[in-house]
Design a protein around this motif. Sequence first.
Motif, PDB file in Angstrom:
ATOM      1  N   CYS A  41      -8.530  23.374   9.749  1.00  0.00           N
ATOM      2  CA  CYS A  41      -9.864  22.909   9.383  1.00  0.00           C
ATOM      3  C   CYS A  41     -10.656  24.086   8.810  1.00  0.00           C
ATOM      4  O   CYS A  41     -10.407  25.246   9.123  1.00  0.00           O
ATOM      5  CB  CYS A  41     -10.555  22.350  10.617  1.00  0.00           C
ATOM      6  SG  CYS A  41     -12.203  21.715  10.322  1.00  0.00           S
ATOM      7  N   THR A  43     -13.519  25.207   9.425  1.00  0.00           N
ATOM      8  CA  THR A  43     -14.225  26.023  10.418  1.00  0.00           C
ATOM      9  C   THR A  43     -13.342  27.177  10.906  1.00  0.00           C
ATOM     10  O   THR A  43     -13.834  28.284  11.156  1.00  0.00           O
ATOM     11  CB  THR A  43     -14.677  25.147  11.602  1.00  0.00           C
ATOM     12  OG1 THR A  43     -15.395  24.023  11.080  1.00  0.00           O
ATOM     13  CG2 THR A  43     -15.575  25.911  12.546  1.00  0.00           C
ATOM     14  N   HIS A  62      -8.637  23.813  16.193  1.00  0.00           N
ATOM     15  CA  HIS A  62      -9.407  22.870  17.019  1.00  0.00           C
ATOM     16  C   HIS A  62      -9.131  21.441  16.585  1.00  0.00           C
ATOM     17  O   HIS A  62      -9.895  20.533  16.862  1.00  0.00           O
ATOM     18  CB  HIS A  62     -10.902  23.192  16.910  1.00  0.00           C
ATOM     19  CG  HIS A  62     -11.425  23.047  15.512  1.00  0.00           C
ATOM     20  ND1 HIS A  62     -11.242  24.004  14.558  1.00  0.00           N
ATOM     21  CD2 HIS A  62     -12.079  22.040  14.907  1.00  0.00           C
ATOM     22  CE1 HIS A  62     -11.773  23.600  13.416  1.00  0.00           C
ATOM     23  NE2 HIS A  62     -12.283  22.400  13.596  1.00  0.00           N
ATOM     24  N   GLU A  63      -8.013  21.271  15.866  1.00  0.00           N
ATOM     25  CA  GLU A  63      -7.647  19.948  15.350  1.00  0.00           C
ATOM     26  C   GLU A  63      -6.164  19.778  15.642  1.00  0.00           C
ATOM     27  O   GLU A  63      -5.314  20.024  14.772  1.00  0.00           O
ATOM     28  CB  GLU A  63      -7.943  19.946  13.830  1.00  0.00           C
ATOM     29  CG  GLU A  63      -8.014  18.589  13.204  1.00  0.00           C
ATOM     30  CD  GLU A  63      -8.213  18.653  11.692  1.00  0.00           C
ATOM     31  OE1 GLU A  63      -9.343  18.485  11.224  1.00  0.00           O
ATOM     32  OE2 GLU A  63      -7.226  18.864  10.978  1.00  0.00           O
ATOM     33  N   CYS A 169     -10.622  16.053  14.287  1.00  0.00           N
ATOM     34  CA  CYS A 169     -11.832  16.671  13.733  1.00  0.00           C
ATOM     35  C   CYS A 169     -12.252  16.006  12.427  1.00  0.00           C
ATOM     36  O   CYS A 169     -13.191  15.238  12.377  1.00  0.00           O
ATOM     37  CB  CYS A 169     -11.674  18.178  13.562  1.00  0.00           C
ATOM     38  SG  CYS A 169     -13.201  18.990  13.023  1.00  0.00           S
TER      39      CYS A 169
HETATM   40 ZN   LIG Z   1     -12.909  21.002  12.251  1.00  0.00          ZN
END
Ligand SMILES: [Zn+2]
Length: 366
Positions: A41, A43, A62-63, A169
């Motif tokens: 992602c 981020t 985080h995905e 996400c």
């Molecule tokens: Zn994300």
Amino acid sequence: VFHFQAAVLRAPRETISVEQIAVDELRGDDVLVRIKASGLCHTDLEVVDGSVDVPLPAVLGHEGSGVVESLGPAASGVNIGDHVVLSWKPSCGHCFYCVRGQPILCEPTSQAATAGTLLDGSRRLLAHDGPLNHFGFVSSHAEFAVVPARSAIVVPAALPPEIGALIGCGVATGVSAVIRTGELEPDSNVAVIGCGVVGLSAIAGARLAGANVIVAVDPNSTRLALAEGLGATVLVQAGDEIPTAVRNATAGRGADLVIEAVGRSDVFSQAIEAARPGGKVVLLGKVAADARISLPWSALMGERQIRRSSYGGARPLRDFPFLAQMYLAGRLDLDSLITSRHRLDGINQAFDSVRAGTEIRAVVTH
Ligand SMILES: [Zn+2]
Ligand SMILES: [Zn+2]
């Protein structure tokens, strides 16, 4: 002690090192997940490039999605062998914001995420030179992840892991921005500005919700072609005057719902101007915290409802299984969002291609 490979970032702009790390013992409601897929992602890239500041060293990602391998003594709601999509927002359910129906703002979760710990304020991941920070409770750029039980959302085993990762996400954000925060009604006209993973998911969500006109705006013609495949009915090459183009596609009024998924101050303003009087605007993109935004006053006239959202109003426990179901039923076409697959030890090259802007979503698979 349990050992596995993880991608460790020690400082911004440094090469990520894929190395063996350890977890000594699962505590409390810890869940150990064997990662099957982990999306890169944007981020994550912002952390790698130093524009977002988080505690380092850390395992990013985080995905992610995977299969539950083992459980801490107090873990509930999941079983060994369950297929799970991981959530970076495991709300507590009883803080000031949670009891007011705004779990995205959950206070203890935000504090722990900012500190780089799990919900109990401590860390589980150990490198040869000391403890590693967690990233959004997920840290999925690894062979395994230790997450709180609330971050492990059970989905059907039939869901392809790569699709599961994206649901965690980008897809949840885009689809939810339309159906949850945007509360899109069937037969409405929608404009989506920016056709990355989030914008394309918003287009797929608009089709799912029965939108009539779906305007897709992006400077890149490859992305516009993908948008068309997902249900966009009008394609606008950005650079054209966005509000005028959207009005032209919506009987001169502007869209009932505008989704902004770019993150540029001038685009925020254009997104608001592209909404019809009384229409809704959901701003998903972000700019530097101290950036200034200027608008013509007319953009705020006409009873427009403007919302900024970082997760589109997604609630993982409700929405991950729902999105999985819609995908499996053939009603949410997400396959075209995955543009490359990488091994964990190729993660630096994978981030290079994300940085180059040629990916919709690159995914590390195991
Ligand atoms: Zn994300
Ligand atoms: Zn809370």
